[in-house]
Design a protein around this motif. Structure first.
Motif, PDB file in Angstrom:
ATOM      1  N   SER A 268      -2.695   7.854  -7.577  1.00  0.00           N
ATOM      2  CA  SER A 268      -2.802   6.753  -8.526  1.00  0.00           C
ATOM      3  C   SER A 268      -1.482   5.997  -8.531  1.00  0.00           C
ATOM      4  CB  SER A 268      -3.138   7.262  -9.932  1.00  0.00           C
ATOM      5  OG  SER A 268      -2.122   8.127 -10.414  1.00  0.00           O
ATOM      6  N   ARG A 269      -1.477   4.833  -9.155  1.00  0.00           N
ATOM      7  CA  ARG A 269      -0.249   4.058  -9.228  1.00  0.00           C
ATOM      8  C   ARG A 269      -0.196   3.283 -10.537  1.00  0.00           C
ATOM      9  NH1 ARG A 269      -0.050   0.379  -4.174  1.00  0.00           N
ATOM     10  NH2 ARG A 269       1.804  -0.524  -5.178  1.00  0.00           N
TER      11      ARG A 269
ATOM     12  N   ARG B  17      -3.849   7.778   0.265  1.00  0.00           N
ATOM     13  CA  ARG B  17      -3.344   6.422   0.300  1.00  0.00           C
ATOM     14  C   ARG B  17      -4.004   5.635  -0.818  1.00  0.00           C
ATOM     15  NH1 ARG B  17      -7.432   2.373   0.823  1.00  0.00           N
ATOM     16  NH2 ARG B  17      -6.544   0.493   1.704  1.00  0.00           N
ATOM     17  N   ILE B  18      -3.285   4.643  -1.368  1.00  0.00           N
ATOM     18  CA  ILE B  18      -3.838   3.796  -2.414  1.00  0.00           C
ATOM     19  C   ILE B  18      -3.441   2.360  -2.118  1.00  0.00           C
ATOM     20  CG2 ILE B  18      -1.825   4.132  -3.935  1.00  0.00           C
ATOM     21  CD1 ILE B  18      -3.871   4.191  -6.299  1.00  0.00           C
ATOM     22  N   ASN B  19      -4.380   1.445  -2.330  1.00  0.00           N
ATOM     23  CA  ASN B  19      -4.070   0.058  -2.013  1.00  0.00           C
ATOM     24  C   ASN B  19      -3.208  -0.555  -3.113  1.00  0.00           C
ATOM     25  OD1 ASN B  19      -5.997  -0.429  -4.042  1.00  0.00           O
ATOM     26  ND2 ASN B  19      -6.698  -2.297  -3.030  1.00  0.00           N
TER      27      ASN B  19
ATOM     28  N   THR C  21       0.858  -1.162   0.000  1.00  0.00           N
ATOM     29  CA  THR C  21       0.000   0.000   0.000  1.00  0.00           C
ATOM     30  C   THR C  21       0.907   1.228   0.000  1.00  0.00           C
ATOM     31  OG1 THR C  21      -1.790  -1.084   1.184  1.00  0.00           O
ATOM     32  CG2 THR C  21      -1.610   1.302   1.433  1.00  0.00           C
TER      33      THR C  21
ATOM     34  N   SER D 200      -8.564   1.017  -4.602  1.00  0.00           N
ATOM     35  CA  SER D 200      -9.082   1.638  -3.384  1.00  0.00           C
ATOM     36  C   SER D 200      -8.187   2.810  -3.006  1.00  0.00           C
ATOM     37  CB  SER D 200      -9.124   0.615  -2.248  1.00  0.00           C
ATOM     38  OG  SER D 200      -9.493   1.230  -1.035  1.00  0.00           O
ATOM     39  N   THR D 201      -8.806   3.952  -2.823  1.00  0.00           N
ATOM     40  CA  THR D 201      -8.071   5.147  -2.418  1.00  0.00           C
ATOM     41  C   THR D 201      -8.757   5.795  -1.221  1.00  0.00           C
ATOM     42  OG1 THR D 201      -9.309   6.534  -3.975  1.00  0.00           O
ATOM     43  CG2 THR D 201      -7.224   5.619  -4.741  1.00  0.00           C
TER      44      THR D 201
ATOM     45  N   GLY E 204      -4.617  -0.435  -6.704  1.00  0.00           N
ATOM     46  CA  GLY E 204      -5.042   0.859  -7.222  1.00  0.00           C
ATOM     47  C   GLY E 204      -6.538   1.056  -7.224  1.00  0.00           C
TER      48      GLY E 204
ATOM     49  N   THR F 122      -5.470  13.682  -6.337  1.00  0.00           N
ATOM     50  CA  THR F 122      -5.778  12.333  -6.788  1.00  0.00           C
ATOM     51  C   THR F 122      -4.525  11.477  -6.717  1.00  0.00           C
ATOM     52  OG1 THR F 122      -7.477  13.159  -8.312  1.00  0.00           O
ATOM     53  CG2 THR F 122      -6.672  10.913  -8.660  1.00  0.00           C
TER      54      THR F 122
END
Length: 126
Positions: free
Chosen positions: A71-72, A50-52, A33, A57-58, A55, A69
């Motif tokens: 993102s990954r 935070r992003i899981n 994460t 779940s944020t 990608g 925003t």
């Protein structure tokens, strides 16, 4: 070990935009994460987003929700923070951080994160 390197900070006028990047290396990126924190002079480090691992779940702090925003791109081992409608109070050093995804820990607590980058300065002028 996971190495994290942030980039993309700079000086911008209020109302402007910046995109921060954080490149990861050393371990399987999708095992983590990822979070963005910020720290203004004289203040504690503050959770921003935070992003899981996938990608899908944020989560955002109230102070950045609707403007930032996260993102990954797991193929590029990179996490991003798109920052729009910037305000002078967004001025801070921004850090990315990695949290092992199988660990059940509070996502907004800096102590929950295992690895940190060196930070990148964002300055918003009024």
């Amino acid at each position: 070990q996971v190495q994290l390197v942030e980039s993309g900070g700079g000086l911008v006028q209020a109302g402007g935009s910046l995109r921060l990047s954080c490149a990861a290396s050393g371990r399987t990126f999708s095992d983590y994460t990822m979070g963005w924190f910020r720290q203004a002079p004289g203040k504690e480090r503050e959770f921003a987003a935070r992003i899981n691992w996938s990608g899908r779940s944020t989560y955002y702090s109230d102070s950045v929700k609707g403007r930032f925003t996260i993102s990954r791109d797991n193929a590029k081992n990179t996490v991003y923070l798109q920052m729009n409608s910037l305000k002078p109070e967004d001025t801070a050093v921004y850090y990315c951080a990695a949290q092992y995804r199988f660990a059940v820990r509070p996502v907004g607590d800096p102590r929950s994160y295992d690895y940190w980058g060196q930070g990148t300065q964002v300055t918003v002028s009024s």
